[in-house]
Enzyme design. Sequence first.
Site, mmCIF file in Angstrom:
data_model
loop_
_atom_site.group_PDB
_atom_site.id
_atom_site.type_symbol
_atom_site.label_atom_id
_atom_site.label_comp_id
_atom_site.label_asym_id
_atom_site.label_seq_id
_atom_site.Cartn_x
_atom_site.Cartn_y
_atom_site.Cartn_z
ATOM 1 N NE ARG B 63 6.361 0.580 -5.159
ATOM 2 C CZ ARG B 63 5.555 1.255 -4.330
ATOM 3 N NH1 ARG B 63 4.768 2.224 -4.794
ATOM 4 N NH2 ARG B 63 5.507 0.968 -3.047
ATOM 5 C CG ASP B 304 -1.816 0.762 0.314
ATOM 6 O OD1 ASP B 304 -1.243 1.034 -0.762
ATOM 7 O OD2 ASP B 304 -1.737 1.474 1.324
#
Lengths: 319, 427
Positions: B63, B304
């Site tokens: 992120r 993931d």
Amino acid sequence: MSELRAPAAPKRHLLSIDELDRQDVERILETAESLAGSLEREVKKLPTLRGRTVVNLFYESSTRTLASFELAAKRLSADTMSIRSAGSSVDKGESLKDTALTLAAYEPDVIVVRHPSIGAPQLVARLTDAHVVNAGDGKHQHPTQALLDLYTMRRAFGRLEGLQVAIVGDVLHSRVARSLVQALGLVDARTVLVGPPTLVPRGIEALGCTVAHDIGAVADADVVYVLRMQHERMGQAFVPSLREYTALYGITPERVRVGQVVMHPGPMNRGVEIDPRVADSGAALVTDQVRAGLVVRMAVLYDVITVAPVELRERAEVA
Amino acid sequence: VLVGRDGRGDSLTLEGRVLAPTQRIDESLTITITDGVISAIEPGSPGGRVIAPAFVDPHVHLRTPGREDEETIRSGTEAAAAGGYCAILAMPNTDPVVDSSSVLGALVERAREEAVVPVGFMAAISKGQHGQELTEMAELASAGAAAFTDDGRPVVSAGLLRRALQYSALTDLRLALHCEEPSLSCGGHAHEGSVAAELGIGPYPSTAESVMVERDLSLARAEARPIHLMHLSARESVAALEHAQANGVPATGEVTPHHLVLTDDAVRSLDPNTKMNPPLRGEDDREALRDALRRGAIACVATDHAPHARQEKDVPFEEAPFGVTGLETSFAALYTHLVAPGILRLEALLERMSAGPARAFGLEEPRIEVGARANLVALDLDDEWTVAEDGFRSLSANSWLLGETLRGRVVKTVADGRLAYESSGAP
């Protein structure tokens, strides 16, 4: 000796037909019947929920559901207010969580929620101490609609067990269809879903119904339940045209046999899923459904607020 | 392509049942690490911890840049260390997208400061991940890209993917592909099947994945270029991958812990932490994934790891974003749900979490031998712990395992010669 305290009654919500059993359904329908009797009196207001507060939180447009919940609360002498997403802090970007917490601060007894997303009433139920009634969440559930439909069918036929119901149209996008199939299963009625393959979701048989793609399948039904065909589905290629949809699945006088009743949750698209001659005929129970909506919603409000949970009652009987 | 902090290393000893499946080691040993390098391997006393080559996660969303409230390089690599990982690969679907050497270079610099375990950065296949123009792959490769992917989005245009396969041959890096046909998945929030039908959730059919898997494998075969298929979920995709592998297509695949453990039945809870892309699928799909992992057709577990801020998941199911975290729970989840019940051998799990992913991306396999840099994980297989919202090193807590009690705990992680993690309960 310490004071004996009754345990706080666990919250009761009405989030999904899935959470009810047959007893629950029959109790609510019985309550609705007795409330219907009281509404025939000159003074229609009952003192039952005096001092209670019912908040309607509506994130989607609605005429009959909101009106009937408001009126149901008023007929039972509850204080009620309705909040629509348009013109409220929702317009300013307030999240469902914060709106729910804000309303909960007024300590309502019941929050009635309609929302375009599945799971919204469940979220409100997790966040607040109020009893939560689902007035429609996305394509998921519309449990009070299913209950009022059962009520209407029982009035028309005097029974529910063994009734054959054909639900016709856009099942894929219909919370009404999902709730109704489950509710009919609880009372041992049989359901067939009729519609084009693109509008009947894969795997729906798991709810305990059968699927047909030919409108001829309505012939055996006692009830032909017509779903609203939404215009916006055309652009998504679910059906090639409304014209073809109407030709294949429209409920015309020719497709209704004597003894059948026709129901529709509204709002109707006359000339699309239902021929106006059918909609205006004696076979159509559409206004009966609307009337049933009021008493059934009164019964639901009464039920979530006042009826002790089934588990507790059973335990009391054993004791 | 992996960026760590510096070349220094710690000195320590680890003792236990050393289990290195690819090296056929399974014996009680004492491993001495001196300045980050394994300096001695000697017989040790039986019992105690399992010491294994540390894990490699080829699919992590850090992120950063853009959503440092959800994860940073530091928090994400701390989470990785706590999960037993000695290396992770970060996805480029950030804001801005990692599609230029300047964005990539800044990340590499930041990782040198912050990374607790070495991290590699994948770069985008297309500029802005818009699926229109190729990124400057040669320059990105020389700036240190680990691979190319548009993950988060599929490469919709077959023509662009073909060019990407051809052009990336200049770099020796492979393409990692998120297989999703948007015209089939659009409006979908859960696997198309009885659960979605009953709940009225928009269906996301298996074919949305498998038709793209088949297309991508056809292109890889025609161009004779390796591809890696990310987060496979459908049995049809597994069948297509195996068929292609049997025909000599250099394709690898990965599977997530959540797809190996859960089915779409979990979606009935309407918990936004059961919402992922691709979605949780049916029992048959889960069985096919487990079987492929067992046999090695899928040789790679990938988390993931997709952190989301609390307010983004505190919403009704359909409004919630896809994705769950996974770095800190992957081993324990798979040990509890696959190894303990006898569905997968421990050796296979260790291999698929370490050598498998390393090989798929041409990274150095963590090995246990004198002279190698230490990349080791110490595991307590009997320890039980409960996954709690406040127990994560990750900045986000959107785990599908909240409240669940798991067996198997990472006790120590040595990554690139450094003691990157030591559980507080460890003696």
